[in-house]
Motif scaffolding. Structure first.
Motif, PDB file in Angstrom:
ATOM      1  N   GLU A  51       0.756  -4.659   2.472  1.00 24.63           N
ATOM      2  CA  GLU A  51       0.488  -6.103   2.351  1.00 24.63           C
ATOM      3  C   GLU A  51      -0.774  -6.478   3.124  1.00 24.63           C
ATOM      4  N   LEU A  52      -0.893  -5.959   4.340  1.00 24.75           N
ATOM      5  CA  LEU A  52      -2.056  -6.276   5.169  1.00 24.75           C
ATOM      6  C   LEU A  52      -3.327  -5.668   4.581  1.00 24.75           C
ATOM      7  N   TYR A  53      -3.223  -4.501   3.998  1.00 25.15           N
ATOM      8  CA  TYR A  53      -4.378  -3.871   3.347  1.00 25.15           C
ATOM      9  C   TYR A  53      -4.871  -4.752   2.202  1.00 25.15           C
ATOM     10  N   ARG A  54      -3.957  -5.239   1.373  1.00 21.51           N
ATOM     11  CA  ARG A  54      -4.357  -6.101   0.255  1.00 21.51           C
ATOM     12  C   ARG A  54      -4.950  -7.411   0.773  1.00 21.51           C
TER      13      ARG A  54
ATOM     14  N   ALA B 241      -9.817 -10.715   1.570  1.00 21.49           N
ATOM     15  CA  ALA B 241     -10.706 -11.387   2.513  1.00 21.49           C
ATOM     16  C   ALA B 241     -12.137 -10.862   2.437  1.00 21.49           C
ATOM     17  N   GLY B 242     -12.373  -9.903   1.547  1.00 17.49           N
ATOM     18  CA  GLY B 242     -13.724  -9.412   1.329  1.00 17.49           C
ATOM     19  C   GLY B 242     -14.104  -8.157   2.069  1.00 17.49           C
ATOM     20  N   TRP B 243     -13.158  -7.528   2.755  1.00 16.81           N
ATOM     21  CA  TRP B 243     -13.469  -6.294   3.477  1.00 16.81           C
ATOM     22  C   TRP B 243     -13.367  -5.110   2.522  1.00 16.81           C
ATOM     23  N   PRO B 244     -14.394  -4.247   2.460  1.00 17.99           N
ATOM     24  CA  PRO B 244     -14.396  -3.122   1.507  1.00 17.99           C
ATOM     25  C   PRO B 244     -13.618  -1.912   2.025  1.00 17.99           C
ATOM     26  N   VAL B 245     -12.362  -2.130   2.369  1.00 20.96           N
ATOM     27  CA  VAL B 245     -11.535  -1.041   2.902  1.00 20.96           C
ATOM     28  C   VAL B 245     -11.099  -0.121   1.763  1.00 20.96           C
ATOM     29  N   ASP B 246     -10.870   1.159   2.105  1.00 19.79           N
ATOM     30  CA  ASP B 246     -10.495   2.102   1.050  1.00 19.79           C
ATOM     31  C   ASP B 246      -9.509   3.164   1.514  1.00 19.79           C
TER      32      ASP B 246
ATOM     33  N   THR C  27       0.847   0.191  -5.007  1.00 23.47           N
ATOM     34  CA  THR C  27       0.493  -1.200  -4.716  1.00 23.47           C
ATOM     35  C   THR C  27      -0.909  -1.356  -4.130  1.00 23.47           C
ATOM     36  N   THR C  28      -1.582  -0.228  -3.853  1.00 26.97           N
ATOM     37  CA  THR C  28      -2.952  -0.283  -3.326  1.00 26.97           C
ATOM     38  C   THR C  28      -3.773   0.819  -3.992  1.00 26.97           C
ATOM     39  N   ASP C  29      -5.086   0.740  -3.775  1.00 29.02           N
ATOM     40  CA  ASP C  29      -5.988   1.786  -4.270  1.00 29.02           C
ATOM     41  C   ASP C  29      -6.439   2.708  -3.154  1.00 29.02           C
ATOM     42  N   ALA C  30      -5.771   2.640  -2.007  1.00 26.03           N
ATOM     43  CA  ALA C  30      -6.219   3.346  -0.811  1.00 26.03           C
ATOM     44  C   ALA C  30      -6.033   4.855  -0.920  1.00 26.03           C
ATOM     45  N   ARG C  31      -6.973   5.590  -0.314  1.00 26.30           N
ATOM     46  CA  ARG C  31      -6.765   7.001  -0.032  1.00 26.30           C
ATOM     47  C   ARG C  31      -5.867   7.080   1.203  1.00 26.30           C
ATOM     48  N   LEU C  32      -4.980   8.066   1.246  1.00 30.63           N
ATOM     49  CA  LEU C  32      -3.916   8.069   2.240  1.00 30.63           C
ATOM     50  C   LEU C  32      -3.996   9.294   3.146  1.00 30.63           C
ATOM     51  N   ALA C  33      -3.879   9.053   4.447  1.00 32.54           N
ATOM     52  CA  ALA C  33      -3.834  10.126   5.436  1.00 32.54           C
ATOM     53  C   ALA C  33      -2.453  10.160   6.075  1.00 32.54           C
ATOM     54  N   PHE C  34      -2.059  11.353   6.529  1.00 33.12           N
ATOM     55  CA  PHE C  34      -0.745  11.563   7.139  1.00 33.12           C
ATOM     56  C   PHE C  34      -0.913  12.414   8.389  1.00 33.12           C
TER      57      PHE C  34
END
Length: 455
Positions: free
Chosen positions: A223-226, A231-236, A270-277
């Protein structure tokens, strides 16, 4: 499936008798199975790739669990990155062959020097845990003329339902940025020109055996990522941390495939993020044992007391966390099923130097070997020199071969880092110029770290 099994009446690590390692290296000694480490990594990474795709996942081993360079090298060869929390861990990871661009750096207390070292190395990202830390990262990056890749570690106020000393995602814990404070922090980021906001991070604790806390924390993080994107931040990217547990005693076995499905449902879909573990204990915990030798069987007033040569400085988890480690004799004799309740203790002058109370064990005599299971994580890495005891050697096994991956130093080597202040002069009873040799351990090849083959 455990790599430690009985054959011909003796406990083996893969195809190597533990008694042979104990006789040649001395006790106490940590023994790790390379095959078990690789199998745990392959299952974890494979489950994530099956649900999310290989291009979307980065597995960074949390080396706080076990930072031996042999362990790190085995994981790096499998494609693992590293999760570090100090400059020392950064240097270990690089020495073991972990690419710098696969290293993530969380931790609440990074120093200016540590930040600079990580920037110079070119790590994947910092997981920043406070606004003052972000300001320091910005200042160091400016001085170096670079931009710092940063993910904001969020504290989602989720109880991981684990031991209170290893929970990290509750509101009262020291870790991360309060999720409700995220708007204020990102507004401040607009003035930090050398910080490059890449995404978010979350880690709620260790030895988690239920999926509900993960679901709650990951849903909130997505939710916070979305919100950041809106808000315009180019997070990925999102770093989902670690915490998946292992079986020590009677915990439910971790559902690795179920965990991967949960990640897909809560974050990947629910996001387009690349994921780290950041798995740590889950990869190495059950791949290691601590082998110790019985010194005495003392007849206590309540029950027999088994005194062994390992101590709380070698394995602190029982004293620190009231942790349970399964105990098994290395030699399985005819009376193996005739059990007596006994306490198992070490030689350190602390009541806390007790590994087990009223533990059912077969008859044990002085000189018998005993193995502490599930000792691959938070064992050797948390050891100390309390009571001026020497560090425990570590051994890695692969099939029929074993190698010393950390030798036992001599007392002279340990003492060489200390000195008497000049103003005190030379004590009258000081040791002679030539220190006496160490007391040898029968068959101890500690001066050599070569590979050995049994047979």
């Amino acid at each position: 499936m455990t790599p430690f099994t009985y054959r011909d009446g003796g406990l083996h690590a893969e195809d190597v008798p533990l008694s042979r390692i104990a006789d040649q290296v001395g006790t106490p000694v940590y023994v790790y199975s390379q095959s078990a480490i690789e199998a745990a990594y392959d299952r974890f990474a494979g489950a994530l790739e099956a649900e999310l795709g290989a291009a979307r996942t980065l597995v960074c081993y949390a080396m706080k669990a076990n930072s031996n360079v042999g362990v790190l090298a085995a994981l790096a060869a499998r494609g693992a990155g590293a999760d570090i929390v100090s400059e020392g861990e950064l240097l270990r990871a690089l020495a073991a062959g972990v690419p710098a661009d696969k290293i993530v750096y969380p931790g609440v207390g990074k120093t200016r020097h540590e930040i600079a070292a990580a920037l110079k190395a070119g790590i994947h990202q910092f997981n920043a845990e406070s606004l003052p830390e972000l300001e320091l990262i910005d200042a160091v990056a400016r001085a170096l003329g670079v931009r710092a890749p940063v993910a904001l570690r969020i504290n989602p106020d989720v109880d991981a339902k684990t031991h209170h000393k290893i929970s990290t995602g509750r509101a009262e814990d020291k870790f991360g940025i309060d999720a409700d404070a995220l708007p204020e922090v990102v507004e401040r980021l607009r003035a930090l020109d050398a910080v490059d906001l890449k995404g978010l991070a979350v880690h709620i604790g260790s030895q988690i055996t239920e999926q509900a806390p993960f679901r709650q924390a990951y849903t909130r993080t997505a939710e916070l990522y979305r919100w950041l994107q809106d808000a315009g931040w180019p997070v990925d990217r999102i770093d989902l941390g670690g915490g998946l547990g292992i079986v020590y005693r009677d915990e439910p076995a971790p559902d690795v495939e179920g965990y991967a499905r949960l990640v897909r449902e809560t974050v990947a879909e629910t996001t387009d993020a690349r994921l780290a573990f950041e798995p740590g204990r889950h990869l190495v915990g059950n791949a290691g044992v601590l082998v110790t030798r019985t010194l005495y069987l003392k007849q206590g007033r309540v029950r027999p007391i088994l005194v062994v040569d390992a101590a709380m400085n070698d394995l602190i988890r029982p004293a620190l966390y009231e942790a349970w480690h399964e105990l098994k004799p290395v030699a399985r004799g005819a009376g193996a099923d005739e059990l007596t309740q006994m306490d198992v203790v070490g030689p350190v002058c602390e009541s806390a130097d007790t590994f087990a109370r009223a533990r059912p064990l077969p008859a044990m005599r002085a000189g018998d070997l005993l193995a502490f299971f599930s000792a691959g994580a938070y064992g050797a890495v948390m050891a100390s020199g309390y009571n001026s005891r020497l560090p425990v050697p570590e051994v890695m096994v692969q099939g029929e071969r074993f190698a010393i991956v950390r030798r036992r130093p001599s007392f002279q080597e340990v003492l060489s880092s200390e000195q008497v202040p000049g103003w005190l002069g030379r004590p009258a009873d000081a040791a002679p110029d030539r220190a006496p040799p160490d007391t040898p351990v029968a068959g101890d090849p500690a001066a050599s770290a070569g590979t050995r083959k049994t047979g």
